[in-house]
Structure formats: structure tokens, C-alpha cells
Design a protein around this motif. Structure first.
Motif, PDB file in Angstrom:
ATOM      1  N   GLU A   6     -12.915 -11.254 -93.234  1.00  0.00           N
ATOM      2  CA  GLU A   6     -12.086 -11.292 -92.036  1.00  0.00           C
ATOM      3  C   GLU A   6     -10.823 -12.104 -92.282  1.00  0.00           C
ATOM      4  OE1 GLU A   6     -16.427 -11.802 -90.468  1.00  0.00           O
ATOM      5  OE2 GLU A   6     -15.183 -12.520 -92.113  1.00  0.00           O
ATOM      6  N   CYS A  22     -10.648  -6.901 -90.841  1.00  0.00           N
ATOM      7  CA  CYS A  22     -11.867  -7.064 -91.631  1.00  0.00           C
ATOM      8  C   CYS A  22     -11.798  -6.029 -92.757  1.00  0.00           C
ATOM      9  CB  CYS A  22     -13.099  -6.863 -90.775  1.00  0.00           C
ATOM     10  SG  CYS A  22     -14.652  -6.873 -91.693  1.00  0.00           S
ATOM     11  N   TRP A  36     -17.691  -6.247 -84.077  1.00  0.00           N
ATOM     12  CA  TRP A  36     -17.145  -7.606 -84.027  1.00  0.00           C
ATOM     13  C   TRP A  36     -18.041  -8.437 -83.116  1.00  0.00           C
ATOM     14  CZ3 TRP A  36     -13.409  -9.714 -86.960  1.00  0.00           C
ATOM     15  CH2 TRP A  36     -12.501  -8.874 -87.594  1.00  0.00           C
ATOM     16  N   ARG A  38     -18.769 -12.818 -81.959  1.00  0.00           N
ATOM     17  CA  ARG A  38     -18.143 -14.146 -81.943  1.00  0.00           C
ATOM     18  C   ARG A  38     -19.173 -15.196 -81.576  1.00  0.00           C
ATOM     19  NH1 ARG A  38     -14.162 -13.487 -76.637  1.00  0.00           N
ATOM     20  NH2 ARG A  38     -15.807 -13.540 -75.038  1.00  0.00           N
ATOM     21  N   ARG A  45     -24.341 -16.487 -80.947  1.00  0.00           N
ATOM     22  CA  ARG A  45     -23.419 -15.414 -81.298  1.00  0.00           C
ATOM     23  C   ARG A  45     -23.546 -14.284 -80.285  1.00  0.00           C
ATOM     24  NH1 ARG A  45     -24.264 -13.577 -87.209  1.00  0.00           N
ATOM     25  NH2 ARG A  45     -26.141 -12.644 -86.296  1.00  0.00           N
ATOM     26  N   TYR A  95     -16.712 -12.743 -86.210  1.00  0.00           N
ATOM     27  CA  TYR A  95     -17.344 -12.138 -87.373  1.00  0.00           C
ATOM     28  C   TYR A  95     -17.294 -10.610 -87.267  1.00  0.00           C
ATOM     29  CZ  TYR A  95     -19.536 -16.751 -87.810  1.00  0.00           C
ATOM     30  OH  TYR A  95     -19.778 -18.099 -87.926  1.00  0.00           O
ATOM     31  N   TRP A 111     -22.413  -8.922 -93.078  1.00  0.00           N
ATOM     32  CA  TRP A 111     -21.613  -9.804 -92.228  1.00  0.00           C
ATOM     33  C   TRP A 111     -20.529 -10.467 -93.044  1.00  0.00           C
ATOM     34  CZ3 TRP A 111     -22.495 -10.417 -86.967  1.00  0.00           C
ATOM     35  CH2 TRP A 111     -23.645  -9.809 -86.462  1.00  0.00           C
ATOM     36  N   GLN A 113     -17.635 -13.720 -93.342  1.00  0.00           N
ATOM     37  CA  GLN A 113     -17.767 -15.177 -93.279  1.00  0.00           C
ATOM     38  C   GLN A 113     -17.182 -15.757 -91.998  1.00  0.00           C
ATOM     39  OE1 GLN A 113     -15.298 -13.681 -94.760  1.00  0.00           O
ATOM     40  NE2 GLN A 113     -13.517 -14.829 -94.005  1.00  0.00           N
ATOM     41  N   GLY A 114     -16.423 -14.959 -91.276  1.00  0.00           N
ATOM     42  CA  GLY A 114     -15.882 -15.393 -89.999  1.00  0.00           C
ATOM     43  C   GLY A 114     -14.453 -15.895 -90.092  1.00  0.00           C
TER      44      GLY A 114
END
Length: 121
Positions: A6, A22, A36, A38, A45, A95, A111, A113-114
Motif C-alpha cells: 500500500e 495497493c 480495503w 482499516r 479492524r 490495509y 494482506w 503491511q498497511g
């Protein structure tokens, strides 16, 4: 195996816009549904938006509907989240996630890493 990276997060003021990206590795990106999510400090999450493998179907959390737009560019192996009219409550680590498209829906397997999004009032 799919790797997701991301980018695009940052510090903005309420009412501003940001576009998250992303980027995905692999040659089968066009077979993946993308999402997506968050996570805000001290909270679990939560789902934000998703898009199906060919970009023909999208779905949003009520909290972002009308403000956020998810899109997918299979030629660039990238999924985007355009965020407009940002609010302080949108502050979170965002994420992206991927799952193989299938008739039977499965959990997101891959996933990123954010990326941090901070919205000041």
C-alpha cells in the motif's frame, strides 16, 4: 503467492482527499477480488470497501458510502481507494487484501503491511 504494497497515506485536514494505492505482485491479479480494511487505534479492524475480480461489482461500508471509491486496474496490478470528504473518524491504518475469486466466497488470504491515514479536525 501475492504480495501487496500500500501507498498514498498521509496527514490531511478534514474535508481533504487522498488516494490510496495497493500494488500487487504476480501474474494472476485479474483473478483476485480485492478489499480495503482499516484499523483505528484501540479498535478492531473493519471492512471499508471491496471490488470483484473484473471491477464490475463494488461494495462499501455505510460509513464511507458516497465518499470513498474503490477501483481496480488489472493492467497495472493495482487497486485504488479514492477517499473524499475525509473526516477525523477516518483516521486509521488502511490495509488492502486479496482473495482468489470464486463462487464460494473465502476469507481474504493476502494482506498488505498497511498505510497510515490521519485526518485532523
Amino acid at each position: 503467492q501475492v504480495q501487496l504494497v500500500e501507498s498514498g497515506g498521509g496527514l490531511v485536514q478534514a474535508g481533504d482527499s487522498l488516494r490510496l494505492s495497493c500494488a500487487a505482485s504476480g501474474r494472476t491479479f485479474n483473478t483476485y477480488d480485492m478489499g480495503w480494511f482499516r484499523q483505528a487505534p484501540g479498535k478492531e479492524r473493519e471492512f471499508v470497501a471491496r471490488i470483484n475480480w473484473n471491477g464490475g461489482n463494488t461494495y462499501y461500508a455505510d460509513s464511507v458510502k458516497g465518499r470513498f471509491t474503490i477501483s481496480k486496474d488489472n493492467a497495472k496490478n493495482t487497486v485504488y481507494l479514492q477517499m473524499n470528504s475525509l473526516k477525523p473518524e477516518d483516521t486509521a491504518v488502511y490495509y488492502c487484501a486479496a482473495r482468489m475469486h470464486a463462487v464460494v466466497v473465502t476469507p481474504y488470504k493476502y494482506w498488505g503491511q498497511g498505510t497510515q491515514v490521519t485526518v485532523s479536525s
